[in-house]
Write a protein that holds these residues in place. Structure first.
Motif, PDB file in Angstrom:
ATOM      1  N   THR A 558     -15.164 -13.809   3.913  1.00 22.02           N
ATOM      2  CA  THR A 558     -15.235 -12.823   2.831  1.00 22.02           C
ATOM      3  C   THR A 558     -14.601 -11.497   3.230  1.00 22.02           C
ATOM      4  OG1 THR A 558     -17.274 -13.823   2.014  1.00 22.02           O
ATOM      5  CG2 THR A 558     -16.772 -11.592   1.251  1.00 22.02           C
ATOM      6  N   PHE A 559     -14.912 -11.012   4.434  1.00 21.53           N
ATOM      7  CA  PHE A 559     -14.454  -9.680   4.853  1.00 21.53           C
ATOM      8  C   PHE A 559     -13.267  -9.721   5.808  1.00 21.53           C
ATOM      9  CE2 PHE A 559     -18.962  -9.228   3.756  1.00 21.53           C
ATOM     10  CZ  PHE A 559     -18.881  -8.230   2.800  1.00 21.53           C
ATOM     11  N   GLY A 560     -12.803 -10.908   6.180  1.00 23.45           N
ATOM     12  CA  GLY A 560     -11.560 -11.028   6.934  1.00 23.45           C
ATOM     13  C   GLY A 560     -11.712 -11.182   8.427  1.00 23.45           C
ATOM     14  N   SER A 561     -12.785 -10.665   9.008  1.00 24.21           N
ATOM     15  CA  SER A 561     -12.976 -10.788  10.456  1.00 24.21           C
ATOM     16  C   SER A 561     -14.429 -10.518  10.794  1.00 24.21           C
ATOM     17  CB  SER A 561     -12.068  -9.813  11.219  1.00 24.21           C
ATOM     18  OG  SER A 561     -12.472  -8.482  10.991  1.00 24.21           O
ATOM     19  N   LEU A 562     -14.785 -10.858  12.033  1.00 21.81           N
ATOM     20  CA  LEU A 562     -16.149 -10.619  12.495  1.00 21.81           C
ATOM     21  C   LEU A 562     -16.420  -9.128  12.645  1.00 21.81           C
ATOM     22  CD1 LEU A 562     -18.690 -12.192  13.393  1.00 21.81           C
ATOM     23  CD2 LEU A 562     -17.837 -12.056  15.736  1.00 21.81           C
TER      24      LEU A 562
END
Length: 658
Positions: A558-562
């Motif tokens: 959802t947000f692209g990265s950890l």
């Protein structure tokens, strides 16, 4: 009269009688009265009615004649009263070992003691010492493999800690299920020894082949170009799933290392230990195995640290991690062969030794296998079980949320495989020391502060360290001058706080969380105890283990990265731990009164057992059988005879031949 007891429990003359001294057991003297007591003296005969004397001569049952001087004791039966001597209480008898029909080995030397060393029987040490060495080797290997698998998949080029949740869900879980199906099939075909070797030898062969074959050929066997094209097409959000393909051999090592923990430790070792030990031995020595596991953790952590620092002594251009990997995997292979050798030796010299005590465990009743719908119904029907389920799910999710985020920061601080592995060696050693200490303190905490305090320590530790860890990640910049005075950066401080969080949460789990969870089942009624545990095993354990990974996968996609997901993961962790603390407090308010009721019931039962009189009745052959007094005993109604454990299997009644 010469007579011996045959193997069927009957008195008979041997085929070839041989004169030899006979020293009966004290229990036999009481069971079979001597001729002087069985046949009265002439003085007594002159005062005894003829009908009674005829009964003695005909070999009929000895009559029961109370003496006028000593009325019958209403609280217990008397043994042969009235005719000779004062009435006396009958002793409690237990069945002794059978005596061969040929008269050989009539009596075992009374008071003979089995040889002991340090207060433990030698026969027991022959089993426990090899099992302890096996367990140490297995745990030693597991710590090396666990630290190495994280180094491989996290520090590999084109990969990161984001790969872990995808790897656990889409590779590790299917392979674990597939292995268990294969193991079940093999267990129906192979013997126990063949099954053990068939399972463990592929592990040993793979770890050796990985260090000396697969890792040196990694550039040739990894589809790096294909992975780059997929990542460009799918976007950076799919870095984790694409990395599984990019470094497939490292992922295979990760899964095999995980399976070593669940298969070799849980299935092979504990299955073998339960097979050859008795219940008494298990109660005495199994807790020591837990302490020994943490000692193995300490030594293996030092080993990882030593070989990870070998790079400093190597010349330029040498792959230091490849050298360290070969050295550590050589130790894994060597100890694996030691495990196989010990297993073979125990089977040859211990399991097949008839003089050693065998396991006398009865087959346990199978737990009811509840389906998903039935499990949910059980969970929803009881507030007590719901609170217990919340504890299990919350622990599994919380550990995963913090651990993966911490490993991503660990890679940022230690990008080199050798540096990463060296730090993990220190981490394993510290975990072993903390867990060993907490296991010693766990009993003291439970005794002094009670279940409620002990159950809340684990979530409290996780909450405090988790808040500190995420605060350093999110708000570390303003703290830079303060941390710089201690020689640390916000990133390094976050790595240390995250390490403390993992160390103390794991040590608290083994020493407090697991015992408190199992204790919570005790006050439940039998039906809810069985069904509730089955429901938690079916729903909550898998949900706790995979829940954290699924949440992280959703956040990453959802947000692209950890890194972008970190603030949201911190918020989720806070909510889950607070729910955990609320469930622990609620469960304590229910558990403590139930536990007190259980203790009161046990005290009442013990008091009743102490006050309960023991009554003795005589059977058809003049033997004495022990039974508990009942309300009907005063009315002369027959009492149920209770056979001793040693004579339960006998289906014949002993008789006397004169």
């Amino acid at each position: 009269m010469e007579g011996v007891i045959s193997t069927k429990g009957l008195l008979s003359l041997p085929p070839k009688p041989q004169p030899r001294p006979f020293h009966p057991l004290h229990t036999l003297r009481s069971r079979f009265p001597s001729a002087a007591s069985r046949f009265p003296s002439p003085a007594v005969r002159s005062q005894t009615p003829a009908s009674v004397l005829h009964a003695f001569g005909s070999g009929a049952r000895t009559p029961w004649i109370p003496t006028p001087a000593a009325p019958p004791d209403p609280k217990g039966s008397l043994l042969y009263p009235g005719l000779w001597g004062k009435p006396r209480k009958a002793p409690v008898f237990r069945a002794g070992a059978a005596i061969p029909a040929d008269g050989a080995g009539l009596v075992e030397a009374e008071g003979e003691k089995k040889p002991k060393f340090l207060g433990v029987e030698i026969a027991t040490l022959k089993k426990i010492v090899p099992l302890g060495i096996m367990f140490f080797c297995i745990l030693f290997n597991y710590t090396i493999l666990r630290d190495t698998k994280d180094v491989l998949v996290v520090t590999a080029k084109g990969s990161s800690a984001e790969i872990i949740p995808f790897l656990k869900t889409w590779v590790n879980l299917p392979m674990a299920v597939g292995f268990m199906l294969l193991y079940t099939k093999l267990s129906n075909v192979l013997s126990k020894e063949a099954l053990f070797y068939t399972v463990i030898l592929p592990f040993i062969a793979f770890f050796g082949a990985f260090a000396f074959v697969l890792y040196p050929l990694r550039d040739a066997i990894h589809p790096t170009a294909l992975a780059d094209r997929l990542l460009a097409a799918l976007g950076p959000s799919f870095l984790g799933p694409v990395a599984i393909l990019r470094i497939w051999s490292f992922c295979l090592f990760y899964v095999m290392a995980e399976l070593w923990g669940s298969v070799v430790i849980s299935v092979l070792f504990w299955g073998f230990a339960n097979q050859i030990t008795t219940v008494e031995e298990a109660k005495e020595f199994y807790p020591l195995f837990g302490l020994g596991a943490n000692i193995a953790l300490i030594f293996s952590g030092r080993t990882v640290k030593y070989f990870s620092n070998l790079r400093k002594t190597l010349g330029p251009g040498v792959d230091g991690w490849a050298v360290s990997l070969k050295a550590m995997m050589s130790i894994v292979v060597l100890l694996g062969l030691v495990i196989c050798a010990i297993y073979g030796g125990v089977n040859k010299f211990v399991v097949n030794d008839p003089s050693l005590p065998r396991s006398d465990r009865k087959k346990k009743k199978e737990k009811p296998k509840l389906g998903m719908n039935e499990s949910l119904k059980v969970l929803l029907s009881s507030r007590y079980v719901r609170d217990l389920a919340t504890l299990v799910v919350a622990y599994g999710i919380s550990i995963n949320l913090v651990e993966v985020t911490w490993k991503s920061k660990l890679k940022a601080q230690f990008p080199s495989p050798n540096e990463y592995s060296s730090f993990m060696g220190d981490f394993s050693t510290a975990t072993g020391i903390a867990t060993f200490t907490m296991m010693l303190l766990g009993r003291l905490i439970l005794r002094k502060f009670g279940w409620g305090v002990a159950a809340m320590i684990t979530p409290t530790v996780l909450l405090l360290t988790g808040v500190g860890f995420f605060s350093l990640i999110l708000f570390g910049e303003p703290l830079t001058p303060l941390l710089g005075s201690f020689g640390m950066t916000p990133l390094l401080a976050a790595v240390y706080v995250g390490a403390l969080q993992n160390i103390f949460s794991k040590s608290a789990k083994y020493s407090l969380f697991d015992p408190c969870k199992e204790m919570a089942y005790i006050p439940l009624d039998e039906e809810m105890k069985v069904k509730g545990k089955a429901a938690i095993d079916v729903v909550c354990n898998p949900l706790g283990k995979s829940g954290g990974a699924l949440i992280q996968q959703f956040m990453i996609l959802t947000f692209g990265s950890l890194a972008n997901s970190t603030p949201y993961l911190g918020g989720i962790l806070l909510v889950i731990v607070l729910a955990w603390l609320g469930a622990a407090r609620s469960l304590d308010s229910q558990f403590s009164p139930l536990a007190k009721q259980e203790l009161e019931k046990e005290k009442i039962l013990k008091e009743k057992e102490k006050e309960l009189p023991i009554d003795m009745t005589t059977d058809t052959d003049g033997f004495v059988a022990e039974s508990a007094a009942s309300e009907n005993s005063s009315n002369g109604s027959p009492l149920k005879q209770e056979s001793s454990p040693e004579s339960e299997g006998s289906s014949e009644t002993s008789t006397i031949r004169q």
